[in-house]
Design an enzyme around this catalytic site. Structure first.
Site, PDB file in Angstrom:
ATOM      1  N   HIS A 238       0.847  -1.210   0.000  1.00 43.76           N
ATOM      2  CA  HIS A 238       0.000   0.000   0.000  1.00 43.76           C
ATOM      3  C   HIS A 238       0.877   1.254   0.000  1.00 43.76           C
ATOM      4  CE1 HIS A 238      -3.826   2.051   1.407  1.00 43.76           C
ATOM      5  NE2 HIS A 238      -2.922   2.981   1.647  1.00 43.76           N
ATOM      6  N   GLU A 242       1.491   3.814  -3.335  1.00 41.21           N
ATOM      7  CA  GLU A 242       1.099   5.227  -3.247  1.00 41.21           C
ATOM      8  C   GLU A 242       2.259   6.136  -3.656  1.00 41.21           C
ATOM      9  OE1 GLU A 242      -1.722   6.625  -2.783  1.00 41.21           O
ATOM     10  OE2 GLU A 242      -0.930   8.679  -2.653  1.00 41.21           O
ATOM     11  N   LYS A 245       3.080   5.892  -7.380  1.00 38.44           N
ATOM     12  CA  LYS A 245       2.072   6.594  -8.194  1.00 38.44           C
ATOM     13  C   LYS A 245       2.359   8.089  -8.199  1.00 38.44           C
ATOM     14  CE  LYS A 245      -1.692   5.247  -6.225  1.00 38.44           C
ATOM     15  NZ  LYS A 245      -3.104   5.249  -5.801  1.00 38.44           N
ATOM     16  N   ASN A 246       2.630   8.638  -7.013  1.00 34.48           N
ATOM     17  CA  ASN A 246       2.912  10.087  -6.917  1.00 34.48           C
ATOM     18  C   ASN A 246       4.131  10.450  -7.764  1.00 34.48           C
ATOM     19  OD1 ASN A 246       0.889  10.181  -5.037  1.00 34.48           O
ATOM     20  ND2 ASN A 246       2.244  10.291  -3.262  1.00 34.48           N
TER      21      ASN A 246
HETATM   22  O1  LIG Z   1       4.388  17.031  -4.516  1.00 26.55           O
HETATM   23  S1  LIG Z   1       5.326  16.286  -5.294  1.00 26.55           S
HETATM   24  O2  LIG Z   1       6.665  16.823  -5.359  1.00 26.55           O
HETATM   25  C1  LIG Z   1       5.402  14.687  -4.635  1.00 26.55           C
HETATM   26  C2  LIG Z   1       4.727  14.411  -3.467  1.00 26.55           C
HETATM   27  C3  LIG Z   1       4.779  13.144  -2.916  1.00 26.55           C
HETATM   28  C4  LIG Z   1       5.506  12.147  -3.541  1.00 26.55           C
HETATM   29  O3  LIG Z   1       5.527  10.901  -2.995  1.00 26.55           O
HETATM   30  C5  LIG Z   1       6.195  12.411  -4.727  1.00 26.55           C
HETATM   31  C6  LIG Z   1       6.128  13.700  -5.274  1.00 26.55           C
HETATM   32  O4  LIG Z   1       6.781  14.008  -6.439  1.00 26.55           O
HETATM   33  N1  LIG Z   1       4.772  16.188  -6.815  1.00 26.55           N
HETATM   34  C7  LIG Z   1       3.510  15.494  -7.045  1.00 26.55           C
HETATM   35  C8  LIG Z   1       3.096  15.985  -8.396  1.00 26.55           C
HETATM   36  C9  LIG Z   1       1.977  15.646  -9.162  1.00 26.55           C
HETATM   37  C10 LIG Z   1       1.779  16.266 -10.393  1.00 26.55           C
HETATM   38  C11 LIG Z   1       2.684  17.183 -10.863  1.00 26.55           C
HETATM   39  C12 LIG Z   1       3.807  17.509 -10.085  1.00 26.55           C
HETATM   40  C13 LIG Z   1       3.995  16.906  -8.846  1.00 26.55           C
HETATM   41  C14 LIG Z   1       5.105  17.094  -7.816  1.00 26.55           C
END
Ligand SMILES: O=S(=O)(c1ccc(O)cc1O)N1Cc2ccccc2C1
Length: 398
Positions: A238, A242, A245-246
């Site tokens: 999980h 997550e 994906k981010n």
């Molecule tokens: O906020 S973040 O830096 C970010 C947050 C958490 C994580 O796990 C990884 C990350 O990279 N980031 C999420 C995201 C989505 C769309 C466009 C640009 C970004 C930049």
């Protein structure tokens, strides 16, 4: 609930909420799963589950009244009341014959099913509140504080139920070597690889392309074998899913007009005390002021229409990050996000290497926790030259 019954239940709530929950370590879960018996588990759970339920149910009543009276929050409260009563019927039963044990297990599974949509239902309650009135700093603090504890308590109750149902119930048998939901030799690299493969599949479906993953591993004990710990694979999956994906979303959106993506780097290190999983992306990062919002439950799960690409990339983040951090913290690990705005982000999962050190972290209802629902978050004890909020809560005449 009839008046008499209600009076009776609130007496029982007071009684059970006075006991502190008893945290188990992953080692205790493992040892019990290998040599404990159903009667012992029954004897422990028919007391421990009401204690854990009562501790969080008492905290419900401390929530800001507007949230407490949201229809979705009332629904969740009723689920907890019914489940609390159902388990208590076993406290009165003296005998623990086969039939009773079977009934108990069925009751646990019924409760697990009743509560399967608690996260979404509470999220709807917060959105209902946001849509009816503006939320002040104190209310937001109380809601944040409550939801962290509420979801942590829920993770712990579902862990107890899942172990009992997997070991003694009709649950489908998992892996032959797993003890309930625990893998004594959880191969971290393969769980993370699975998470990447599935996140990549979604990314390819949505964006038609996805960044590669480069994995580097170090094992300080030089055993050279796979990096493994005693852990709950579904929790690790999980968290990794997550964060991957981010990272993928950040890279693809940041480099949408270039024909190749900077790879996502995953560093996996098993130390003596910590097993660390660092996921680094060059997705453009996020400013410090916005980073704290990543872990707020206030962001609706239904993402707001993005007005322009400059708006925070976190809106619509749903609960993935805060819940993933709770899974890490549940067994004394942690999850952190360190971002370099304009470049990219490192997200790190820390897990306990030693199973006897991986103890459940459980919220306790007492005077300390209740204070958090009263203290005034507005008064600051630092001045930053900007709008200093003083006890008169108005900026000094400068
Ligand atoms: O906020 S973040 O830096 C970010 C947050 C958490 C994580 O796990 C990884 C990350 O990279 N980031 C999420 C995201 C989505 C769309 C466009 C640009 C970004 C930049």
């Amino acid at each position: 609930i009839s008046r008499a019954l209600f009076a009776d239940v609130s007496v029982l709530l007071d009684y059970y909420s006075r006991f502190n929950p008893s945290p188990l370590s992953i080692k205790k879960f493992l040892d019990f799963g290998q040599k404990g018996c159903e009667r012992q588990s029954y004897a422990f759970l028919r007391k421990e589950l009401p204690v854990r339920l009562a501790n969080i149910m008492k905290e419900f009543s401390l929530l800001p009244a507007p949230l407490l009276h949201m229809p979705s929050v009332m629904t969740v409260q009723n689920w907890y009341l019914r489940s609390f009563e159902e388990i208590l019927t076993f406290e009165k039963i003296r005998i623990d014959d086969k039939k009773t044990l079977e009934n108990f297990c069925e009751t646990l599974i019924k409760i697990r099913n009743r509560h399967s949509n608690v996260v979404q239902t509470m999220a709807r309650g917060v959105i209902e509140l946001k849509d009816t009135e503006t939320i002040h700093a104190q209310t937001e603090h109380s809601i944040q504080y409550f939801l962290h504890r509420f979801y942590l308590n829920r993770i712990s109750i579902r862990m107890l139920i899942n172990q009992h149902a997997a070991l003694f119930g009709a649950d489908l048998p998992g892996h032959p070597r797993h003890i309930g939901t625990i893998d004594p030799n959880c191969d971290v690299t393969s769980v993370v690889q699975d998470a990447y493969d599935n996140a990549k599949f979604l990314c390819d479906q949505y964006y038609m392309r996805s960044p590669e993953l480069i994995v580097e591993t170090f094992n300080v004990d030089k055993s050279g074998g796979p990096i493994s710990i005693v852990y709950v694979p579904s929790h690790l999956y999980h968290m990794a899913f997550e964060l991957l994906k981010n990272a993928m979303r950040a890279v693809v959106e940041q480099h949408s007009d270039s024909d190749e993506f900077p790879p996502i780097k995953l560093l996996l290190v098993k130390g003596r005390e910590d097993l660390s999983i660092k996921i680094s992306d060059m997705g453009g990062g996020i400013s410090r002021s916005l980073t704290e919002n990543l872990f707020h439950y206030m962001y609706s799960t239904a993402p707001k229409p993005q007005t322009d690409s400059q708006t925070a990339p976190l809106a619509g983040y749903g609960y993935g990050l805060p819940l993933s951090r709770l899974y890490a913290r549940y067994l004394q690990g942690d999850l952190m996000v360190a971002s370099v705005e304009g470049y990219g982000t490192d997200a790190i999962i820390y897990l306990k290497v030693l199973s006897n050190e991986a103890n459940e972290v459980l919220p306790v209802f007492n005077k300390t926790s209740s204070k958090h629902y009263r203290t005034h978050v507005g008064s600051h004890d630092y001045s930053t030259g900007g709008t200093t909020v003083n006890q008169f809560s108005q900026p000094f005449p400068i």
